[in-house]
Design an enzyme around this catalytic site. Structure first.
Site, PDB file in Angstrom:
ATOM      1  N   GLY A 172       0.817  -1.219   0.000  1.00  0.00           N
ATOM      2  CA  GLY A 172       0.000   0.000   0.000  1.00  0.00           C
ATOM      3  C   GLY A 172       0.842   1.257   0.000  1.00  0.00           C
ATOM      4  N   ALA A 404     -11.549  15.566 -31.598  1.00  0.00           N
ATOM      5  CA  ALA A 404     -10.215  15.959 -31.147  1.00  0.00           C
ATOM      6  C   ALA A 404      -9.986  17.460 -31.365  1.00  0.00           C
ATOM      7  CB  ALA A 404      -9.158  15.140 -31.859  1.00  0.00           C
TER       8      ALA A 404
HETATM    9  C1  HXC Z   1      10.217  -4.478   9.177  1.00  0.00           C
HETATM   10  C2  HXC Z   1      11.722  -4.726   7.454  1.00  0.00           C
HETATM   11  C3  HXC Z   1      10.684  -4.591   6.527  1.00  0.00           C
HETATM   12  C4  HXC Z   1       9.366  -4.378   7.015  1.00  0.00           C
HETATM   13  C5  HXC Z   1      12.518  -4.879   5.454  1.00  0.00           C
HETATM   14  N1  HXC Z   1      12.829  -4.918   6.747  1.00  0.00           N
HETATM   15  N2  HXC Z   1      11.218  -4.686   5.288  1.00  0.00           N
HETATM   16  N3  HXC Z   1      11.491  -4.678   8.786  1.00  0.00           N
HETATM   17  N4  HXC Z   1       9.192  -4.334   8.342  1.00  0.00           N
HETATM   18  N5  HXC Z   1       8.345  -4.193   6.190  1.00  0.00           N
HETATM   19  C6  HXC Z   1      14.126  -5.104   7.353  1.00  0.00           C
HETATM   20  C7  HXC Z   1      14.669  -6.524   7.162  1.00  0.00           C
HETATM   21  O1  HXC Z   1      14.165  -7.352   8.164  1.00  0.00           O
HETATM   22  C8  HXC Z   1      16.147  -6.291   7.294  1.00  0.00           C
HETATM   23  O2  HXC Z   1      16.425  -6.110   8.673  1.00  0.00           O
HETATM   24  C9  HXC Z   1      16.349  -4.940   6.642  1.00  0.00           C
HETATM   25  O3  HXC Z   1      15.072  -4.301   6.643  1.00  0.00           O
HETATM   26  C10 HXC Z   1      16.813  -5.037   5.205  1.00  0.00           C
HETATM   27  O4  HXC Z   1      15.929  -5.926   4.518  1.00  0.00           O
HETATM   28  P1  HXC Z   1      16.462  -7.072   3.552  1.00  0.00           P
HETATM   29  O5  HXC Z   1      15.340  -7.985   3.329  1.00  0.00           O
HETATM   30  O6  HXC Z   1      17.738  -7.632   4.112  1.00  0.00           O
HETATM   31  O7  HXC Z   1      16.806  -6.254   2.253  1.00  0.00           O
HETATM   32  P2  HXC Z   1      16.654  -6.696   0.732  1.00  0.00           P
HETATM   33  O8  HXC Z   1      17.213  -8.077   0.560  1.00  0.00           O
HETATM   34  O9  HXC Z   1      17.236  -5.604  -0.075  1.00  0.00           O
HETATM   35  O10 HXC Z   1      15.086  -6.791   0.460  1.00  0.00           O
HETATM   36  C11 HXC Z   1      14.294  -5.611   0.480  1.00  0.00           C
HETATM   37  C12 HXC Z   1      12.809  -5.992   0.446  1.00  0.00           C
HETATM   38  C13 HXC Z   1      12.476  -7.064   1.512  1.00  0.00           C
HETATM   39  C14 HXC Z   1      12.451  -6.502  -0.975  1.00  0.00           C
HETATM   40  C15 HXC Z   1      12.027  -4.682   0.645  1.00  0.00           C
HETATM   41  O11 HXC Z   1      13.027  -6.624   2.735  1.00  0.00           O
HETATM   42  C16 HXC Z   1      11.020  -7.286   1.692  1.00  0.00           C
HETATM   43  O12 HXC Z   1      10.413  -8.016   0.898  1.00  0.00           O
HETATM   44  N6  HXC Z   1      10.452  -6.683   2.747  1.00  0.00           N
HETATM   45  C17 HXC Z   1       9.055  -6.855   3.043  1.00  0.00           C
HETATM   46  C18 HXC Z   1       8.203  -6.082   2.079  1.00  0.00           C
HETATM   47  C19 HXC Z   1       6.778  -6.131   2.470  1.00  0.00           C
HETATM   48  O13 HXC Z   1       6.116  -7.109   2.206  1.00  0.00           O
HETATM   49  N7  HXC Z   1       6.357  -5.076   3.163  1.00  0.00           N
HETATM   50  C20 HXC Z   1       5.048  -4.939   3.637  1.00  0.00           C
HETATM   51  C21 HXC Z   1       4.265  -4.370   2.498  1.00  0.00           C
HETATM   52  S1  HXC Z   1       2.611  -4.151   2.950  1.00  0.00           S
HETATM   53  P3  HXC Z   1      17.787  -6.598   9.340  1.00  0.00           P
HETATM   54  O14 HXC Z   1      17.576  -6.318  10.786  1.00  0.00           O
HETATM   55  O15 HXC Z   1      17.922  -8.027   8.992  1.00  0.00           O
HETATM   56  O16 HXC Z   1      18.836  -5.744   8.699  1.00  0.00           O
HETATM   57  C22 HXC Z   1       2.536  -2.593   3.334  1.00  0.00           C
HETATM   58  C23 HXC Z   1       1.178  -2.204   3.764  1.00  0.00           C
HETATM   59  C24 HXC Z   1       1.011  -0.748   3.687  1.00  0.00           C
HETATM   60  O17 HXC Z   1       3.440  -1.858   3.249  1.00  0.00           O
HETATM   61  C25 HXC Z   1      -0.444  -0.490   3.696  1.00  0.00           C
HETATM   62  C26 HXC Z   1      -0.726   0.924   3.519  1.00  0.00           C
HETATM   63  C27 HXC Z   1      -2.163   1.101   3.176  1.00  0.00           C
END
Ligand code: HXC
Length: 513
Positions: A172, A404
């Site tokens: 989101g 147009a």
């Molecule tokens: C908490 C998070 C996080 C999250 C990443 N991190 N996303 N911590 N909440 N959403 C943390 C990881 O645990 C990690 O911590 C550090 O950030 C770096 O992440 P990596 O995974 O090591 O990095 P990378 O390999 O580059 O991958 C990036 C990424 C992946 C593709 C963004 O982290 C990922 O898929 N994250 C989750 C994405 C997601 O599904 N988010 C929620 C979306 S829903 P450490 O401590 O190990 O360094 C949403 C709802 C919003 O956002 C709604 C609004 C209406």
């Protein structure tokens, strides 16, 4: 504790926080080919102009080990700075701190800057690089997003809002940039998607890379979510600075003026080819008319059959909307209507006059467009032009056929000044189509149908494929040669500066979204 020790403690705390997630996390950011958050702010803002706020803010989350976690600045850097000496409010997410994830405190820092932009009437620039909602904080992070979306909407049309996507922007979270005025993406750095690759694999069993799902060029050329595409972060910040130079800080002010400059290569008198089926590049016309031939194109890679962007005429900003005969003959279709309508509404909100250059055979016919909703989307263009109260100037260069003709800022939609070139053709449709329909019987019954067809086409052309009928009725204000046009446009723009327009009171119109 002595004052000196207190100062030293402050310096030690601040320098720890300025390191974000620490050396290792910053290294890992660099290895991904990305700049660090502080390098980004240095590139964006005038040297030494950044006043940081809320460096010491901490989260208060307790669950999933969060109580023991110190997150520098809660993963976002916020403050006020200057771009070319003009103030802006900024926030920049720091991926080195918990993946730039958005928790309650992080969102609070962003919304504080949004309120600051609203109160000080200055542009808001967001740099997005985040894993999205901070998973450990649950509904608190959703609340944070909600409060950001609410403010994006409240700020819309009040101050310009720019989003620079420099990393992941997922779930989101993508809706905040989508609610802002302009989105910038960088090749191999930016990713935007609602549903990430892991979820797609789990639900649909499909393997897809983040790049294919929503990389920079996908959003610049296919979805239209991104307005500016850059090959490097530095280039993206150059684009941001260039864009801001055309914009007022808020809807309360006029855009800044620059010293007038003649075009580097004035428009050529024979820019329109003799053969009416031959294409030419409308960007040459634009550059030939505007100050210094400088044109900042918006949505360069999307719906290329229409060109939109910013330029200056006699030192004043204008928003240019032009059919591009080189792509699909400059037809209007669903995407072109969306692209132009959004651009027009932005310009209207921020006191930027509109210059429309017309050469279009009409709306694109066919099942595909009809089923994609060309009626509804095409209506956006009519609505946006009709609703706009900034000065509207139109130049009909060649074809202005059918709906147009009306839609491309005709006098009937409120254009203040309409120019036609001698090469203009203003008609319900092209001569061939028209002759084939209205003289069908005569052509069929003629002993030489081909000769009759040619004759009837010529007859129709002589009657309508020119600017004189429209000029004779006052739908066109002046017929000018291409080489005379710039001077007249500059004068008209100067005169229209203080034009007024009043509308009956209403809550708001119902834009055909
Ligand atoms: C908490 C998070 C996080 C999250 C990443 N991190 N996303 N911590 N909440 N959403 C943390 C990881 O645990 C990690 O911590 C550090 O950030 C770096 O992440 P990596 O995974 O090591 O990095 P990378 O390999 O580059 O991958 C990036 C990424 C992946 C593709 C963004 O982290 C990922 O898929 N994250 C989750 C994405 C997601 O599904 N988010 C929620 C979306 S829903 P450490 O401590 O190990 O360094 C949403 C709802 C919003 O956002 C709604 C609004 C209406």
């Amino acid at each position: 504790m002595s004052v000196i020790s207190r100062i030293n403690e402050f310096l030690a705390r601040a320098s720890r926080l300025l390191l974000g997630g620490g050396k290792e996390a910053l290294e890992s950011q660099k290895k991904k080919g990305k700049l660090t958050v502080r390098e980004r702010l240095d590139l964006l803002l005038d040297q030494g102009s950044f006043i940081e706020t809320d460096l010491f803010v901490e989260h208060s989350a307790q669950d999933f080990g969060m109580s023991a976690k110190k997150l520098a600045g809660d993963g976002v850097v916020t403050g006020i700075g200057r771009v070319d000496r003009r103030p802006v409010a900024v926030f920049a997410q720091d991926f080195s701190v918990a993946g730039g994830s958005l928790g309650r405190a992080h969102a609070g820092k962003i919304t504080k800057m949004m309120d600051c932009a609203r109160d000080m009437l200055i542009p808001l620039i967001g740099i997005n690089d985040s894993g999205g909602a901070r998973i450990q904080e649950g509904v608190d992070s959703l609340c944070g997003y909600g409060e950001i979306f609410y403010r994006n909407t409240q700020l819309s049309g009040v101050v310009p809002q720019l989003s620079v996507i420099l990393g992941p922007c997922a779930g989101g979270a993508v809706y905040s940039p989508a609610l802002t005025d302009f989105v910038f993406v960088v090749d191999r750095v930016s990713n935007m998607f609602i549903t990430g690759p892991q979820v797609i694999k789990a639900v649909l069993g499909e393997e897809i890379s983040p790049e294919d799902l929503g990389g920079a060029m996908t959003h610049a050329s296919i979805t239209g979510n991104a307005h500016f595409y850059a090959r490097s972060e530095a280039e993206a910040f150059e684009q941001v600075r260039s864009l801001l130079s055309y914009l007022p800080p808020s809807s309360q002010e006029l855009p800044p003026e620059a010293p007038p400059r003649p075009p580097k290569k004035p428009v050529s008198p024979d820019i329109i080819p003799d053969d009416r089926r031959r294409a030419y590049c409308v960007k040459e016309v634009i550059r030939g008319l505007v100050d210094g031939s400088d044109f900042l194109e918006v949505h360069e890679h999307y719906a290329r059959n229409i060109v939109t962007g910013f330029a200056r005429l006699g030192g004043r900003s204008v928003g240019v909307i032009a059919n591009q005969p080189r792509v699909l003959a400059g037809v209007l279709d669903v995407d072109a209507s969306d692209k132009a309508a959004r651009f027009i509404r932005f310009c209207d909100a921020f006191n930027i006059p509109l210059l429309t250059l017309v050469d279009t055979p009409g709306y694109l016919p066919g099942v595909n467009q009809e089923h994609m909703g060309v009626i509804r989307h095409g209506a956006k263009l009519l609505y946006a032009y009709s609703e706009a109260t900034v000065p509207k100037i139109t130049v009909i260069m060649r074809k202005a056929y059918g709906g147009a003709y009306i839609a491309m800022c005709s006098r009937h939609l409120g254009a203040g000044f309409v120019v036609a070139w001698p090469s203009a053709e203003i008609a319900v449709m092209g001569s061939e189509g028209a002759a084939n329909i209205i003289f069908r019987k005569e052509i069929e019954e003629s002993p030489d149908p081909e000769a009759t067809r040619r004759e009837k086409i010529r007859e129709y052309e002589e009657k309508f494929a020119n600017p004189y009928v429209a000029a004779g009725k006052g739908y066109v204000d002046a017929i000018l040669l291409p080489q005379q046009t710039r001077e007249v446009l500059v004068s008209v723009l100067a005169v229209s500066r203080n034009s007024t327009h009043s509308m009956p009171l209403r809550r708001h119109g119902n834009f055909p979204v």
